[in-house]
Design a protein around this motif. Sequence first.
Motif, PDB file in Angstrom:
ATOM      1  N   LEU A  70       0.824  -1.210   0.000  1.00 35.93           N
ATOM      2  CA  LEU A  70       0.000   0.000   0.000  1.00 35.93           C
ATOM      3  C   LEU A  70       0.859   1.262   0.000  1.00 35.93           C
ATOM      4  O   LEU A  70       0.526   2.245  -0.668  1.00 35.93           O
ATOM      5  CB  LEU A  70      -0.946   0.000   1.199  1.00 35.93           C
ATOM      6  CG  LEU A  70      -2.050  -1.056   1.174  1.00 35.93           C
ATOM      7  CD1 LEU A  70      -2.829  -1.039   2.480  1.00 35.93           C
ATOM      8  CD2 LEU A  70      -2.977  -0.847  -0.012  1.00 35.93           C
ATOM      9  N   GLY A  71       1.950   1.252   0.754  1.00 34.43           N
ATOM     10  CA  GLY A  71       2.847   2.406   0.781  1.00 34.43           C
ATOM     11  C   GLY A  71       3.471   2.671  -0.570  1.00 34.43           C
ATOM     12  O   GLY A  71       3.553   3.823  -1.031  1.00 34.43           O
ATOM     13  N   ALA A  72       3.918   1.612  -1.240  1.00 34.38           N
ATOM     14  CA  ALA A  72       4.513   1.778  -2.562  1.00 34.38           C
ATOM     15  C   ALA A  72       3.477   2.271  -3.574  1.00 34.38           C
ATOM     16  O   ALA A  72       3.766   3.154  -4.397  1.00 34.38           O
ATOM     17  CB  ALA A  72       5.130   0.464  -3.032  1.00 34.38           C
ATOM     18  N   LEU A  73       2.277   1.731  -3.503  1.00 31.95           N
ATOM     19  CA  LEU A  73       1.222   2.171  -4.426  1.00 31.95           C
ATOM     20  C   LEU A  73       0.807   3.619  -4.170  1.00 31.95           C
ATOM     21  O   LEU A  73       0.488   4.355  -5.104  1.00 31.95           O
ATOM     22  CB  LEU A  73       0.005   1.254  -4.312  1.00 31.95           C
ATOM     23  CG  LEU A  73       0.177  -0.143  -4.910  1.00 31.95           C
ATOM     24  CD1 LEU A  73      -0.999  -1.025  -4.529  1.00 31.95           C
ATOM     25  CD2 LEU A  73       0.331  -0.054  -6.421  1.00 31.95           C
ATOM     26  N   GLY A 108      13.056   7.170 -11.144  1.00 32.45           N
ATOM     27  CA  GLY A 108      12.207   7.544 -12.279  1.00 32.45           C
ATOM     28  C   GLY A 108      10.750   7.510 -11.862  1.00 32.45           C
ATOM     29  O   GLY A 108      10.322   8.241 -10.975  1.00 32.45           O
ATOM     30  N   LEU A 109       9.992   6.617 -12.477  1.00 36.83           N
ATOM     31  CA  LEU A 109       8.567   6.482 -12.161  1.00 36.83           C
ATOM     32  C   LEU A 109       8.297   5.346 -11.176  1.00 36.83           C
ATOM     33  O   LEU A 109       7.155   5.075 -10.853  1.00 36.83           O
ATOM     34  CB  LEU A 109       7.785   6.224 -13.457  1.00 36.83           C
ATOM     35  CG  LEU A 109       7.864   7.324 -14.507  1.00 36.83           C
ATOM     36  CD1 LEU A 109       7.139   6.882 -15.773  1.00 36.83           C
ATOM     37  CD2 LEU A 109       7.293   8.626 -13.988  1.00 36.83           C
ATOM     38  N   THR A 110       9.335   4.699 -10.712  1.00 39.17           N
ATOM     39  CA  THR A 110       9.203   3.538  -9.838  1.00 39.17           C
ATOM     40  C   THR A 110       9.583   3.896  -8.402  1.00 39.17           C
ATOM     41  O   THR A 110      10.548   4.602  -8.165  1.00 39.17           O
ATOM     42  CB  THR A 110      10.120   2.404 -10.337  1.00 39.17           C
ATOM     43  OG1 THR A 110       9.775   2.099 -11.680  1.00 39.17           O
ATOM     44  CG2 THR A 110       9.973   1.167  -9.489  1.00 39.17           C
ATOM     45  N   ARG A 134       7.440  -2.856  -4.675  1.00 37.99           N
ATOM     46  CA  ARG A 134       7.807  -1.951  -5.761  1.00 37.99           C
ATOM     47  C   ARG A 134       6.545  -1.597  -6.514  1.00 37.99           C
ATOM     48  O   ARG A 134       5.717  -2.448  -6.797  1.00 37.99           O
ATOM     49  CB  ARG A 134       8.790  -2.651  -6.702  1.00 37.99           C
ATOM     50  CG  ARG A 134       9.207  -1.819  -7.867  1.00 37.99           C
ATOM     51  CD  ARG A 134      10.032  -2.688  -8.836  1.00 37.99           C
ATOM     52  NE  ARG A 134      10.012  -2.140 -10.155  1.00 37.99           N
ATOM     53  CZ  ARG A 134       9.062  -2.304 -11.063  1.00 37.99           C
ATOM     54  NH1 ARG A 134       8.020  -3.021 -10.779  1.00 37.99           N
ATOM     55  NH2 ARG A 134       9.145  -1.750 -12.250  1.00 37.99           N
ATOM     56  N   ALA A 135       6.402  -0.329  -6.848  1.00 39.19           N
ATOM     57  CA  ALA A 135       5.246   0.121  -7.627  1.00 39.19           C
ATOM     58  C   ALA A 135       5.731   1.086  -8.695  1.00 39.19           C
ATOM     59  O   ALA A 135       6.629   1.894  -8.463  1.00 39.19           O
ATOM     60  CB  ALA A 135       4.216   0.806  -6.735  1.00 39.19           C
TER      61      ALA A 135
END
Length: 158
Positions: A70-73, A108-110, A134-135
């Motif tokens: 949830l934190g990564a998302l 980047g976007l990750t 990872r998100a």
Amino acid sequence: MVGDRAGGRRSGGLRCARDAASRNAGASDRGGASLLVAAVGLLVVCAGVAGAAVIGAEAAHRRVRIAADLGALAGAPLAPRGEPVACERAARVLAANGARMASCVADGLTLTVRAELDVEPWPGLRTVTYAEARAGPATAPAGPDHLTSPPASVTGPP
């Protein structure tokens, strides 16, 4: 004296002595089954307590995995704004789920988040469980040709 007494004893007295001796012969075995049942009961209780500790630790690990996901998302959409912004959002979501941030990396976007949670599966035994999530966007195949040329099975006759 009559035939039922011989020397002041009853003739049936010998039989009573034999019955008492046979009853006392197994006296050393008395209580053995109770000890066995108590030992088996103690073993079952110990196994139940150990099983509960294992289940509690597994539940805590699932909890930290969910918190990390949830934190990564939550932080991934903010990754283009920079690591501090994205990681701060991820840390808030982790805290709301009872976990702590161990590390956070925006590339980047990750966004990659590592969360930790204290676990006490047994009174006095403390440990920490970790999870990483990872998100970000899925990676696309390399090269621009994958967007324009149809697969070989779709091409018709020349």
